[in-house]
Design an enzyme around this catalytic site. Structure first.
Site, PDB file in Angstrom:
ATOM      1  N   PRO A  10       0.796  -1.235   0.000  1.00  0.00           N
ATOM      2  CA  PRO A  10       0.000   0.000   0.000  1.00  0.00           C
ATOM      3  C   PRO A  10       0.829   1.286   0.000  1.00  0.00           C
ATOM      4  CG  PRO A  10      -0.106  -1.124   2.124  1.00  0.00           C
ATOM      5  CD  PRO A  10       0.543  -2.072   1.173  1.00  0.00           C
ATOM      6  N   ASN A  11       0.313   2.238  -0.741  1.00  0.00           N
ATOM      7  CA  ASN A  11       0.848   3.613  -0.843  1.00  0.00           C
ATOM      8  C   ASN A  11       2.135   3.719  -1.655  1.00  0.00           C
ATOM      9  OD1 ASN A  11      -1.236   4.852   0.783  1.00  0.00           O
ATOM     10  ND2 ASN A  11      -0.287   3.819   2.526  1.00  0.00           N
ATOM     11  N   ARG A  18       5.304  11.103  -2.226  1.00  0.00           N
ATOM     12  CA  ARG A  18       4.978  10.720  -0.854  1.00  0.00           C
ATOM     13  C   ARG A  18       6.202  10.868   0.055  1.00  0.00           C
ATOM     14  NH1 ARG A  18       4.892   4.465   1.173  1.00  0.00           N
ATOM     15  NH2 ARG A  18       4.140   4.913   3.250  1.00  0.00           N
ATOM     16  N   TYR A  23      11.415   8.775   1.486  1.00  0.00           N
ATOM     17  CA  TYR A  23      11.461   7.811   0.380  1.00  0.00           C
ATOM     18  C   TYR A  23      12.154   8.328  -0.877  1.00  0.00           C
ATOM     19  CZ  TYR A  23       8.148   5.457   3.426  1.00  0.00           C
ATOM     20  OH  TYR A  23       7.561   4.851   4.507  1.00  0.00           O
ATOM     21  N   ASN A  75       7.753  -5.727  -1.220  1.00  0.00           N
ATOM     22  CA  ASN A  75       7.768  -4.652  -0.226  1.00  0.00           C
ATOM     23  C   ASN A  75       6.347  -4.590   0.329  1.00  0.00           C
ATOM     24  OD1 ASN A  75       7.807  -2.393   1.333  1.00  0.00           O
ATOM     25  ND2 ASN A  75       8.808  -1.072  -0.181  1.00  0.00           N
ATOM     26  N   ALA A  78       3.183  -0.896   4.725  1.00  0.00           N
ATOM     27  CA  ALA A  78       2.624  -0.853   6.080  1.00  0.00           C
ATOM     28  C   ALA A  78       2.153  -2.235   6.560  1.00  0.00           C
ATOM     29  CB  ALA A  78       1.469   0.141   6.135  1.00  0.00           C
ATOM     30  N   HIS A  81       4.033  -4.603   9.126  1.00  0.00           N
ATOM     31  CA  HIS A  81       3.953  -4.501  10.584  1.00  0.00           C
ATOM     32  C   HIS A  81       2.615  -4.985  11.151  1.00  0.00           C
ATOM     33  CE1 HIS A  81       7.309  -2.023   9.424  1.00  0.00           C
ATOM     34  NE2 HIS A  81       6.516  -1.171   8.807  1.00  0.00           N
ATOM     35  N   GLU A  99      12.068  -9.940   1.291  1.00  0.00           N
ATOM     36  CA  GLU A  99      11.371  -8.728   1.762  1.00  0.00           C
ATOM     37  C   GLU A  99      12.286  -7.523   1.565  1.00  0.00           C
ATOM     38  OE1 GLU A  99      10.431  -9.025   5.924  1.00  0.00           O
ATOM     39  OE2 GLU A  99       9.971  -6.902   6.095  1.00  0.00           O
ATOM     40  N   HIS A 101      12.634  -3.041   1.786  1.00  0.00           N
ATOM     41  CA  HIS A 101      12.123  -1.737   2.204  1.00  0.00           C
ATOM     42  C   HIS A 101      13.045  -0.646   1.703  1.00  0.00           C
ATOM     43  CE1 HIS A 101       9.210  -3.633   4.799  1.00  0.00           C
ATOM     44  NE2 HIS A 101      10.176  -4.450   5.179  1.00  0.00           N
ATOM     45  N   LEU A 102      12.451   0.431   1.251  1.00  0.00           N
ATOM     46  CA  LEU A 102      13.248   1.588   0.813  1.00  0.00           C
ATOM     47  C   LEU A 102      13.968   2.216   1.999  1.00  0.00           C
ATOM     48  CD1 LEU A 102      10.301   2.870  -1.298  1.00  0.00           C
ATOM     49  CD2 LEU A 102      12.532   2.415  -2.309  1.00  0.00           C
ATOM     50  N   SER A 103      13.225   2.435   3.076  1.00  0.00           N
ATOM     51  CA  SER A 103      13.794   3.059   4.271  1.00  0.00           C
ATOM     52  C   SER A 103      14.320   1.979   5.214  1.00  0.00           C
ATOM     53  CB  SER A 103      12.725   3.898   4.977  1.00  0.00           C
ATOM     54  OG  SER A 103      11.672   3.066   5.441  1.00  0.00           O
ATOM     55  N   ARG A 108      13.494   3.893  12.347  1.00  0.00           N
ATOM     56  CA  ARG A 108      12.309   4.759  12.336  1.00  0.00           C
ATOM     57  C   ARG A 108      11.457   4.510  13.596  1.00  0.00           C
ATOM     58  NH1 ARG A 108       9.490   4.526   6.656  1.00  0.00           N
ATOM     59  NH2 ARG A 108       8.403   6.297   7.611  1.00  0.00           N
ATOM     60  N   ARG A 112       7.582   0.303  13.530  1.00  0.00           N
ATOM     61  CA  ARG A 112       8.112  -0.243  12.268  1.00  0.00           C
ATOM     62  C   ARG A 112       9.236  -1.250  12.509  1.00  0.00           C
ATOM     63  NH1 ARG A 112       5.756   3.226   8.367  1.00  0.00           N
ATOM     64  NH2 ARG A 112       5.460   5.296   9.235  1.00  0.00           N
TER      65      ARG A 112
END
Ligand code: DQA
Length: 146
Positions: A10-11, A18, A23, A75, A78, A81, A99, A101-103, A108, A112
């Site tokens: 999502p997103n 965003r 990101y 990825n 959200a 988590h 898996e 993740h960009l960040s 964070r 997360r």
């Protein structure tokens, strides 16, 4: 030919506009084009989907075996988590999953720091922006060819 399924959660359709401080300005199309190029160079097939809906992601993973998918690069965004359903789908499908993740999710907010997906994934790449996808894709290719 080995076939890899890429799932954006999502997103991630909003990448580029965003939270650019987190990101960056990379768009989902930039990422997809780089992955398609890499797939061509490595001689693997690639299928890409993005969804904002948990059930749709669960359905896609559930059909992956029938669709002759050899590895999944995901990825979960959200849902990383929160989603027991996606975790169970990954465990049930028996397809090696990477898996990404960009960040760096561990630097964070505390919520997360827990990934429900990581224990059922082969491994995780987190914190390198678009490079997380490219590194994860390398791993997925290795797993797909085994
Ligand atoms: C993300 C990290 C998640 O915590 C967040 O919900 C996302 C993106 C990442 O790629 O850094 O949507 O998966």
């Amino acid at each position: 030919m080995a076939k890899i399924l890429v799932i954006h959660g999502p997103n991630l359709n909003l990448l580029g506009t965003r939270e650019v401080d987190i990101y960056g300005k990379v768009t989902i199309e930039d990422i997809n084009n780089s992955l398609r190029e890499k797939a061509k160079g490595k001689g693997v097939d690639i299928e890409i989907m993005q969804s904002n809906h948990e059930g749709e992601i669960v359905d896609t993973i559930g059909k992956a075996k029938d669709n002759k998918i050899n590895a999944i690069l995901m990825n979960p965004a959200a849902y990383t988590h929160t989603s027991v359903a996606i975790r169970d789908a990954v465990a049930a499908c028996g397809i090696p999953t990477v898996e990404v993740h960009l960040s760096n999710i561990y630097s964070r907010e505390e919520f997360r720091h827990t990934s429900l997906i990581a224990p059922v994934a082969k491994g995780q790449v987190s914190g390198f922006g678009k490079t997380s996808y490219l590194l994860g894709f390398e791993a997925a290719i290795e797993l797909a060819k085994k």
